[in-house]
Design an enzyme around this catalytic site. Structure first.
Site, PDB file in Angstrom:
ATOM      1  N   GLU A  97      15.829 -18.303  33.144  1.00 26.41           N
ATOM      2  CA  GLU A  97      15.005 -18.356  31.934  1.00 26.41           C
ATOM      3  C   GLU A  97      13.770 -19.161  32.279  1.00 26.41           C
ATOM      4  OE1 GLU A  97      14.466 -21.166  29.560  1.00 26.41           O
ATOM      5  OE2 GLU A  97      15.260 -22.586  31.003  1.00 26.41           O
ATOM      6  N   HIS A 143      15.133 -21.963  26.333  1.00 25.74           N
ATOM      7  CA  HIS A 143      14.190 -22.486  25.350  1.00 25.74           C
ATOM      8  C   HIS A 143      14.220 -21.717  24.030  1.00 25.74           C
ATOM      9  CE1 HIS A 143      12.669 -24.114  29.168  1.00 25.74           C
ATOM     10  NE2 HIS A 143      12.077 -25.045  28.455  1.00 25.74           N
ATOM     11  N   SER A 152      15.548 -26.741  31.502  1.00 29.96           N
ATOM     12  CA  SER A 152      14.112 -26.742  31.744  1.00 29.96           C
ATOM     13  C   SER A 152      13.816 -27.472  33.048  1.00 29.96           C
ATOM     14  CB  SER A 152      13.383 -27.363  30.538  1.00 29.96           C
ATOM     15  OG  SER A 152      11.996 -27.136  30.620  1.00 29.96           O
TER      16      SER A 152
END
Length: 328
Positions: A233, A298, A136
């Site tokens: 992502e 995630h 992230s």
């Protein structure tokens, strides 16, 4: 027997910038009893989740130590885990502690880009490679460790993250990578399939696509994805925003020469058919293999994906096969 790792190299005045995405120096695997540091480079960390994550690490026969500012919250900016300089100091000191074998992030969120320039990168390079885990917002640190230190890292679950605490397969993927990396040379969930068919060889890099786009033009942004197997992502980016982010990467020339692309999760990015349409439109004409839904990021199950390791992406089989283990 594996080939020796290349010497660390960086960019932007500290060493020559890489024209291609090349293999990076691998850290050593963990042994039972290893001391590992937990840092919070981004958002505030829920204490109860941290305690639960530390218990998991102790169950792996690790000795986790929590950096001094992990439970801090910035006095005026509540989305940050304390002051930028404190978060940067925690990372630097943890990395440079000779008794620490790995540095694990507690959570993502927001703020890694605020502190990354305050890290003592010279000291980190001199301390040598260590296993580093996060995803992230931590993408900014993966890129900095690659470009400014030359170290391979692990795009994997964070100690106080819900997926790490709730999903056994996520935990096992990280545990095996840290302790038995030769057992996880083939990566990809059963959901993976070809968005664009083909096979490609290259070196893995990537992470959260919005962070990669935000890194363009910075001192730790890669000059090019050429020769790389790009892993992408994100979370909470609507299709129109993903369109803008991918268009920025295309317009900048960053994706020129990319070897192949593996796609992870797109949680809270809207209906997947709409996200998929953007991915096809923006990535489909690059002329390289693209694999979707590989199971990292995630998602409910988040595989640990090594960054800085050479391998082969096979779109028809939906797998990434590494040439060497992520850790030595």
């Amino acid at each position: 027997m594996t080939a020796p790792d290349p010497a660390p190299t960086g960019g932007h005045g500290e060493a020559a910038a890489r024209p291609h995405v090349g293999p990076l120096t691998r850290p050593e695997r963990l042994r039972p009893g290893a001391r590992v540091a937990v840092v919070a480079p981004s958002g505030p960390v829920p204490e109860e989740r941290l305690r639960a994550g530390l218990d998991v690490l102790r169950g792996w026969d690790l000795d986790p130590v929590v950096a001094p500012h992990v439970l801090d919250t910035h006095p005026t900016l509540g989305h940050l885990a304390g002051a930028d300089r404190d978060r940067a100091r925690d990372l630097t000191e943890a990395w440079c502690d000779p008794t620490v074998s790995a540095v694990l992030c507690a959570r993502g969120g927001f703020g890694a880009q605020r502190m990354v320039d305050l890290v003592d990168w010279r000291a980190i390079r001199e301390a040598g490679p260590k296993a580093f885990v996060g995803y992230s917002d931590v993408t900014a640190l993966h890129e900095a460790l690659a470009v400014r230190a030359g170290f391979a890292t692990l795009h994997g679950p964070m100690v106080a993250a819900g997926t790490f605490l709730s999903d056994p397969r996520t935990r096992e993927s990280l545990r095996a990578t840290l302790f038995e990396p030769e057992s996880v040379l083939t990566l990809g969930l059963e959901t993976a399939r070809a968005l664009v068919p083909g096979r490609a060889r290259g070196v893995t890099f990537g992470g959260c696509v919005s962070l990669l786009a935000a890194d363009l033009g910075t001192r730790h942004g890669r000059p090019s994805a050429r020769g790389g197997l790009l892993l992408l992502e994100d979370v909470g980016e609507e299709p129109y925003r993903l369109d803008r982010i991918l268009t920025q990467l295309l317009r900048s020339g960053h994706l020129d020469g990319v070897a192949g692309i593996g796609l992870g999760s797109w949680v809270e990015c809207g209906p997947y058919e709409e996200v998929r349409a953007v991915l096809v439109d923006r990535l489909g004409d690059l002329g390289v293999p693209v694999v979707e839904e590989m199971g990292f990021g995630h998602s409910e199950t988040a595989l640990t994906m090594p960054l800085g390791i050479s391998g082969t992406l096979d779109a028809e089989r939906g797998i990434l096969t590494l040439d060497v283990p992520a850790l030595r």
